[in-house]
Design a protein around this motif. Structure first.
Motif, PDB file in Angstrom:
ATOM      1  N   VAL A  90     -20.523 -20.632   5.752  1.00  0.00           N
ATOM      2  CA  VAL A  90     -20.474 -21.684   6.929  1.00  0.00           C
ATOM      3  C   VAL A  90     -20.574 -22.877   6.091  1.00  0.00           C
ATOM      4  CG1 VAL A  90     -20.270 -23.356   8.718  1.00  0.00           C
ATOM      5  CG2 VAL A  90     -21.309 -21.194   9.449  1.00  0.00           C
ATOM      6  N   ILE A  91     -18.826 -23.004   5.253  1.00  0.00           N
ATOM      7  CA  ILE A  91     -18.931 -24.707   5.178  1.00  0.00           C
ATOM      8  C   ILE A  91     -19.115 -26.208   5.740  1.00  0.00           C
ATOM      9  CG2 ILE A  91     -18.019 -22.926   3.214  1.00  0.00           C
ATOM     10  CD1 ILE A  91     -15.622 -24.618   3.563  1.00  0.00           C
ATOM     11  N   THR A  92     -19.684 -27.081   5.303  1.00  0.00           N
ATOM     12  CA  THR A  92     -19.789 -28.269   6.137  1.00  0.00           C
ATOM     13  C   THR A  92     -19.048 -29.323   5.504  1.00  0.00           C
ATOM     14  OG1 THR A  92     -22.373 -28.329   5.205  1.00  0.00           O
ATOM     15  CG2 THR A  92     -21.793 -27.181   7.690  1.00  0.00           C
ATOM     16  N   PRO A  93     -18.281 -29.702   5.043  1.00  0.00           N
ATOM     17  CA  PRO A  93     -17.638 -30.352   4.134  1.00  0.00           C
ATOM     18  C   PRO A  93     -17.388 -31.414   5.237  1.00  0.00           C
ATOM     19  CG  PRO A  93     -15.465 -29.151   4.594  1.00  0.00           C
ATOM     20  CD  PRO A  93     -16.892 -28.197   5.637  1.00  0.00           C
ATOM     21  N   ASN A  94     -16.992 -32.872   4.194  1.00  0.00           N
ATOM     22  CA  ASN A  94     -17.170 -34.617   5.320  1.00  0.00           C
ATOM     23  C   ASN A  94     -15.675 -34.197   4.615  1.00  0.00           C
ATOM     24  OD1 ASN A  94     -16.712 -35.321   2.098  1.00  0.00           O
ATOM     25  ND2 ASN A  94     -18.617 -35.907   2.017  1.00  0.00           N
ATOM     26  N   ILE A  95     -14.636 -35.471   4.734  1.00  0.00           N
ATOM     27  CA  ILE A  95     -13.958 -35.238   4.945  1.00  0.00           C
ATOM     28  C   ILE A  95     -13.009 -35.157   3.651  1.00  0.00           C
ATOM     29  CG2 ILE A  95     -13.418 -37.735   4.639  1.00  0.00           C
ATOM     30  CD1 ILE A  95     -10.593 -35.264   6.608  1.00  0.00           C
ATOM     31  N   ALA A  96     -13.208 -35.494   1.897  1.00  0.00           N
ATOM     32  CA  ALA A  96     -13.317 -35.958   1.256  1.00  0.00           C
ATOM     33  C   ALA A  96     -13.888 -34.351  -0.001  1.00  0.00           C
ATOM     34  CB  ALA A  96     -14.045 -36.886   0.198  1.00  0.00           C
ATOM     35  N   GLU A  97     -14.643 -34.266   1.102  1.00  0.00           N
ATOM     36  CA  GLU A  97     -15.371 -33.316   0.496  1.00  0.00           C
ATOM     37  C   GLU A  97     -13.893 -31.863   0.869  1.00  0.00           C
ATOM     38  OE1 GLU A  97     -20.385 -32.924  -0.047  1.00  0.00           O
ATOM     39  OE2 GLU A  97     -18.903 -32.377   1.991  1.00  0.00           O
ATOM     40  N   PHE A  98     -13.584 -31.697   2.172  1.00  0.00           N
ATOM     41  CA  PHE A  98     -12.584 -31.191   2.783  1.00  0.00           C
ATOM     42  C   PHE A  98     -10.965 -31.373   2.000  1.00  0.00           C
ATOM     43  CE2 PHE A  98      -9.061 -30.414   5.387  1.00  0.00           C
ATOM     44  CZ  PHE A  98      -9.253 -29.466   6.373  1.00  0.00           C
ATOM     45  N   ARG A  99     -10.807 -32.377   1.705  1.00  0.00           N
ATOM     46  CA  ARG A  99      -9.440 -32.519   0.541  1.00  0.00           C
ATOM     47  C   ARG A  99     -10.083 -31.617  -0.425  1.00  0.00           C
ATOM     48  NH1 ARG A  99      -5.914 -35.806   2.174  1.00  0.00           N
ATOM     49  NH2 ARG A  99      -6.176 -37.232   4.225  1.00  0.00           N
ATOM     50  N   ARG A 100     -10.573 -32.064  -1.070  1.00  0.00           N
ATOM     51  CA  ARG A 100     -11.347 -31.074  -2.826  1.00  0.00           C
ATOM     52  C   ARG A 100     -11.487 -29.706  -2.390  1.00  0.00           C
ATOM     53  NH1 ARG A 100     -16.240 -32.729  -3.367  1.00  0.00           N
ATOM     54  NH2 ARG A 100     -14.980 -34.214  -3.729  1.00  0.00           N
ATOM     55  N   LEU A 101     -11.201 -29.337  -1.574  1.00  0.00           N
ATOM     56  CA  LEU A 101     -11.442 -28.060  -1.076  1.00  0.00           C
ATOM     57  C   LEU A 101     -10.478 -26.831  -0.704  1.00  0.00           C
ATOM     58  CD1 LEU A 101     -14.275 -27.648   1.529  1.00  0.00           C
ATOM     59  CD2 LEU A 101     -14.487 -26.312  -0.831  1.00  0.00           C
ATOM     60  N   CYS A 102      -9.056 -28.227  -0.053  1.00  0.00           N
ATOM     61  CA  CYS A 102      -7.652 -27.682   0.520  1.00  0.00           C
ATOM     62  C   CYS A 102      -6.827 -27.567  -0.626  1.00  0.00           C
ATOM     63  CB  CYS A 102      -7.804 -28.378   1.134  1.00  0.00           C
ATOM     64  SG  CYS A 102      -7.925 -28.428   3.461  1.00  0.00           S
ATOM     65  N   ARG A 103      -7.400 -28.526  -1.878  1.00  0.00           N
ATOM     66  CA  ARG A 103      -6.478 -28.002  -2.823  1.00  0.00           C
ATOM     67  C   ARG A 103      -6.639 -27.342  -3.889  1.00  0.00           C
ATOM     68  NH1 ARG A 103      -7.316 -33.594  -2.789  1.00  0.00           N
ATOM     69  NH2 ARG A 103      -9.368 -33.738  -3.823  1.00  0.00           N
ATOM     70  N   ALA A 104      -8.117 -26.542  -3.538  1.00  0.00           N
ATOM     71  CA  ALA A 104      -8.741 -25.777  -4.419  1.00  0.00           C
ATOM     72  C   ALA A 104      -7.986 -24.441  -3.848  1.00  0.00           C
ATOM     73  CB  ALA A 104     -10.301 -25.733  -4.471  1.00  0.00           C
ATOM     74  N   ALA A 105      -7.995 -24.115  -2.810  1.00  0.00           N
ATOM     75  CA  ALA A 105      -7.938 -22.620  -2.338  1.00  0.00           C
ATOM     76  C   ALA A 105      -6.275 -23.367  -1.658  1.00  0.00           C
ATOM     77  CB  ALA A 105      -8.337 -22.363  -0.930  1.00  0.00           C
ATOM     78  N   GLU A 106      -6.037 -23.748  -2.861  1.00  0.00           N
ATOM     79  CA  GLU A 106      -3.772 -24.213  -2.588  1.00  0.00           C
ATOM     80  C   GLU A 106      -3.502 -24.388  -0.863  1.00  0.00           C
ATOM     81  OE1 GLU A 106      -2.033 -21.699  -5.205  1.00  0.00           O
ATOM     82  OE2 GLU A 106      -3.275 -22.805  -6.546  1.00  0.00           O
ATOM     83  N   VAL A 107      -4.229 -25.114   0.105  1.00  0.00           N
ATOM     84  CA  VAL A 107      -3.825 -24.527   1.303  1.00  0.00           C
ATOM     85  C   VAL A 107      -3.885 -26.088   2.006  1.00  0.00           C
ATOM     86  CG1 VAL A 107      -5.088 -24.448   3.379  1.00  0.00           C
ATOM     87  CG2 VAL A 107      -5.388 -22.635   1.511  1.00  0.00           C
ATOM     88  N   ALA A 108      -2.678 -25.841   2.986  1.00  0.00           N
ATOM     89  CA  ALA A 108      -2.318 -27.475   3.270  1.00  0.00           C
ATOM     90  C   ALA A 108      -2.670 -28.296   4.407  1.00  0.00           C
ATOM     91  CB  ALA A 108      -0.570 -27.583   4.207  1.00  0.00           C
ATOM     92  N   GLU A 109      -3.752 -29.320   3.892  1.00  0.00           N
ATOM     93  CA  GLU A 109      -4.200 -29.969   5.247  1.00  0.00           C
ATOM     94  C   GLU A 109      -3.419 -29.617   6.482  1.00  0.00           C
ATOM     95  OE1 GLU A 109      -5.970 -33.646   3.938  1.00  0.00           O
ATOM     96  OE2 GLU A 109      -5.936 -32.865   1.697  1.00  0.00           O
ATOM     97  N   ALA A 110      -4.454 -29.768   7.157  1.00  0.00           N
ATOM     98  CA  ALA A 110      -3.552 -29.976   8.775  1.00  0.00           C
ATOM     99  C   ALA A 110      -3.876 -31.447   9.139  1.00  0.00           C
ATOM    100  CB  ALA A 110      -4.195 -29.185  10.032  1.00  0.00           C
ATOM    101  N   GLY A 111      -2.564 -31.295  10.789  1.00  0.00           N
ATOM    102  CA  GLY A 111      -2.790 -32.752  10.788  1.00  0.00           C
ATOM    103  C   GLY A 111      -1.648 -33.910  10.512  1.00  0.00           C
ATOM    104  N   GLY A 112      -1.774 -34.727  10.939  1.00  0.00           N
ATOM    105  CA  GLY A 112      -0.980 -36.009  10.596  1.00  0.00           C
ATOM    106  C   GLY A 112      -1.495 -37.409  10.403  1.00  0.00           C
ATOM    107  N   GLY A 113      -3.119 -37.736  10.286  1.00  0.00           N
ATOM    108  CA  GLY A 113      -3.104 -38.363   9.854  1.00  0.00           C
ATOM    109  C   GLY A 113      -4.514 -38.797  10.796  1.00  0.00           C
ATOM    110  N   GLY A 114      -5.312 -39.932  11.401  1.00  0.00           N
ATOM    111  CA  GLY A 114      -6.707 -39.619  11.884  1.00  0.00           C
ATOM    112  C   GLY A 114      -7.694 -39.821  10.167  1.00  0.00           C
ATOM    113  N   ALA A 115      -8.541 -38.879  10.486  1.00  0.00           N
ATOM    114  CA  ALA A 115      -9.991 -39.969  10.028  1.00  0.00           C
ATOM    115  C   ALA A 115      -8.939 -39.221   8.388  1.00  0.00           C
ATOM    116  CB  ALA A 115     -10.821 -38.627  10.074  1.00  0.00           C
TER     117      ALA A 115
END
Length: 120
Positions: A90-115
């Motif tokens: 289980v990984i527990t990223p905050n939003i900045a960590e989540f973005r970094r992980l998405c870039r590293a895994a070459e995964v598009a972030e879901a959603g269109g706004g919010g946090a």
């Protein structure tokens, strides 16, 4: 249980030797654990992170549940393969960590706004 697994001064003096000692200490502890949390307080020293990658591999080999947070997520962003495909992690990223992980895994972030949008 929280335990220090490396000595920062020793890591600075002799990184390879201290990394080996750190991994051996962690490996000796793994049989007593029901789960392992990796990340808080690690820092970003390359030798420490290399040792942590080794410990994660040992935990995976045992099927030990794993939680990765804080600087452990930095390691995962640098080397996603250390946890990729491990269902007991289980990984527990905050939003900045989540973005970094998405870039590293070459995964598009879901959603269109919010946090996520607010974090830009």
């Amino acid at each position: 249980m929280v335990t220090a697994v490396y000595d920062a001064a020793a890591m600075a003096r002799s990184p390879a030797e201290e990394r080996r000692r750190m991994v051996a200490k962690a490996e000796a502890t793994l049989p007593r654990l029901h789960a392992l949390v990796v990340g808080p307080g690690l820092g970003r020293n390359e030798a420490v992170l290399e040792g942590v990658a080794e410990v994660i591999a040992l935990a995976r080999a045992r099927g030990l549940p794993l939680v990765v947070d804080a600087d452990g997520l930095w390691l995962v962003a640098q080397r996603p393969e250390v946890v990729r495909g491990y269902d007991a992690c289980v990984i527990t990223p905050n939003i900045a960590e989540f973005r970094r992980l998405c870039r590293a895994a070459e995964v598009a972030e879901a959603g269109g706004g919010g946090a996520a949008a607010a974090a830009d």
